[in-house]
Enzyme design. Structure first.
Site, short mmCIF file in Angstrom:
data_model
loop_
_atom_site.label_atom_id
_atom_site.label_comp_id
_atom_site.label_asym_id
_atom_site.label_seq_id
_atom_site.Cartn_x
_atom_site.Cartn_y
_atom_site.Cartn_z
N HIS A 1 -0.92 -0.43 1.12
CA HIS A 1 -1.27 0.72 1.30
C HIS A 1 -1.31 1.26 3.13
O HIS A 1 -2.49 2.04 3.53
CB HIS A 1 -2.63 0.54 1.29
CG HIS A 1 -2.88 0.36 -0.50
ND1 HIS A 1 -3.47 -0.80 -0.87
CD2 HIS A 1 -2.58 1.36 -1.65
CE1 HIS A 1 -3.20 -1.33 -2.28
NE2 HIS A 1 -2.88 0.19 -2.44
N CYS B 1 2.05 0.63 -4.94
CA CYS B 1 1.78 -0.18 -3.76
C CYS B 1 2.03 -1.58 -4.99
O CYS B 1 2.53 -2.26 -4.57
CB CYS B 1 0.41 -0.54 -3.55
SG CYS B 1 -1.05 -0.03 -5.33
N ASP C 1 -1.77 -6.06 2.79
CA ASP C 1 -1.82 -4.38 2.25
C ASP C 1 -0.98 -3.10 2.67
O ASP C 1 -0.44 -3.09 3.94
CB ASP C 1 -2.91 -3.34 2.92
CG ASP C 1 -3.59 -2.77 1.81
OD1 ASP C 1 -2.96 -1.81 1.48
OD2 ASP C 1 -4.28 -2.62 3.02
#
Length: 478
Positions: A367, A106, A365
């Site tokens: 993820h 990430c 994000d």
């Protein structure tokens, strides 16, 4: 046969892990992000107001469903930023057998997004937006859970039948085609080509200059391996090397600089602007288009004389937790158009901060695990590289270790930026030290990088007590 069976088991494990990570990181569980109608929203230097002039009674509405004030303009701007997430089913990463970065990559993805924003400022300008930005489907609960479930079932069935799983290359022609809705503008289609080229530099292939494979290979030289946790400071150094060593002709006019010990050495940045890049061989990526700067074409003869610089500054905004006194600093930074964002996040869960509203940070994000996209094809789908749904995080939950990024087009631009930031960084009565400083001279004059290990790179905020220098100037709307 036994080896083949083991391989199938490993593939199934990977599929289950991909879906598990999607649930673990709450893509399928979180409600829509809440925004206040009454407070401005700042996104990488752009300010948006969601409240309409005649609005008085309504207090809540979905960002995806409501059109008033600057909501559409904000949605278009946010969705035009390049979104880079976990991917799976790409070729094995250097030094490993991993074919996915799910669960560990990430921070590398967040770093890629920050560099992508710098490249967008360089080639397309801050006002550019993608023509298809408002056509992206919202990332709601049904969309993501259904997609994840269908992919898992399809993969399991394919494994049991011995057939290959579904591939992104089977996407519909409509999903792969470039939008030509703005073709009436003389350069609209050309800018879409520039946009596509920029995204392709981050593809998950060993041949892409800023892709995950390249970053992992550079990480090996710093003691990091695929599957390891990468901190924001180490990622800054990896990105610097990747940009510096990129062999694509389109990247010859830009380089990167990483501060040392929370200090930006002005002479080093000026050298970066002026020093020529290493010569590119004529047989490397010959078909790459020449990209524009500020809507003007780049002339090859000017590239060696002046380069833009992406400035990366690893900082520490507190001890074990982020000091709340630094939130005004973060707000001020994200209010600047030449700021390309902040990479950081929660402990062991990185994200890319691009704006704020009130006391919450707005972020992209990484993820979510998506399938590999072959960016070597001329019409690869762009939809999975753009996110229509922003997320918010209270500043108090932000990890204190992060890296701030800026884009400087020229020496004159840098002089203005350093002066503006030096004033902004003046410590307040509550703050003992600024987050970082600007200093005249070269970093080598202070010998700060001698013996720098990967572990020490994670702690760039530890100041050398022997050094004494003079600084330049000590979506639901509520």
């Amino acid at each position: 046969m036994e080896n083949k069976g083991s391989d199938e088991v490993e593939k199934l494990k990977t599929k289950f892990l991909s879906v598990w990570h999607n649930v673990k990181y709450s893509w399928a569980l979180k409600p829509k992000t809440s925004f206040s109608r009454n407070s401005p929203v700042l996104l990488l230097g752009k300010c948006y107001h969601f409240k309409a002039e005649d609005e008085e009674s309504l207090t809540e509405a979905s960002v995806e469903d409501l059109v008033m004030g600057d909501v559409d303009a904000f949605r278009r701007d946010f969705a035009s930023r390049v979104w880079l997430t976990y991917r799976e089913e790409f070729s094995p990463l250097p030094g490993s057998t991993l074919t996915s970065d799910c669960g560990w990559g990430c921070m590398l993805r967040a770093g890629q997004m920050m560099v992508a924003q710098g490249l967008m400022l360089h080639f397309l300008g801050r006002d550019w937006t993608w023509s298809e930005a408002l056509t992206l489907q919202p990332l709601d609960t049904e969309t993501w859970t259904t997609t994840a479930a269908k992919r898992l079932v399809a993969s399991l069935e394919a494994s049991l039948q011995g057939a290959p799983g579904p591939s992104v290359r089977n996407s519909s022609p409509q999903a792969q085609a470039l939008s030509l809705g703005s073709a009436e503008e003389a350069d609209a289609h050309l800018k879409e080509m520039y946009h596509r080229t920029l995204v392709s530099w981050f593809g998950d292939s060993p041949s892409t200059p800023l892709g995950l494979h390249r970053l992992v290979r550079l990480g090996l030289t710093m003691g990091k391996q695929a599957g390891d946790w990468y901190g924001p400071a180490v990622v800054a150094h990896i990105l610097k090397k990747a940009v510096e060593e990129a062999m694509d002709p389109g990247l010859a006019c830009i380089t990167a600089y990483v501060s040392q010990d929370c200090t930006v050495y002005s002479a080093d940045v000026v050298d970066c602007h002026r020093a020529p890049r290493a010569e590119r061989t004529s047989d490397e990526t010959p078909d790459a288009p020449t990209l524009p700067q500020n809507n003007h074409p780049v002339h090859a003869s000017t590239l060696p004389e002046s380069r833009a610089v992406i400035i990366l500054v690893p900082v520490r905004l507190g001890g074990e937790k982020t000091n709340p006194e630094y939130f005004d600093f973060a707000k001020s930074i994200l209010s600047l158009e030449y700021c390309i964002g902040i990479i950081g996040g929660k402990p062991k869960q990185a994200c890319y901060f691009v704006g704020f509203q009130d006391d919450s940070l707005i972020y992209m994000d990484p993820h979510y695990c998506q399938s590999f996209v072959d960016v070597s094809t001329s019409d690869f789908p762009l939809q999975s590289y753009h996110c229509p749904s922003p997320k918010k995080m209270p500043f108090s939950k932000m990890d204190p270790s992060c890296t701030v990024g800026f884009y400087s087009r020229s020496v004159q631009d840098y002089e203005r930026i350093s002066q503006e930031l030096s004033k902004l960084l003046q410590p307040s009565a509550k703050e003992k030290y600024p987050a970082f400083t600007f200093v005249q001279g070269h970093g080598r004059d202070y010998n700060l990088s001698a013996g720098l290990t990967p572990e020490k790179r994670e702690w760039p905020f530890i100041r050398d007590p022997r050094r004494t220098v003079t600084t330049v100037g000590d979506f639901v709307l509520l």
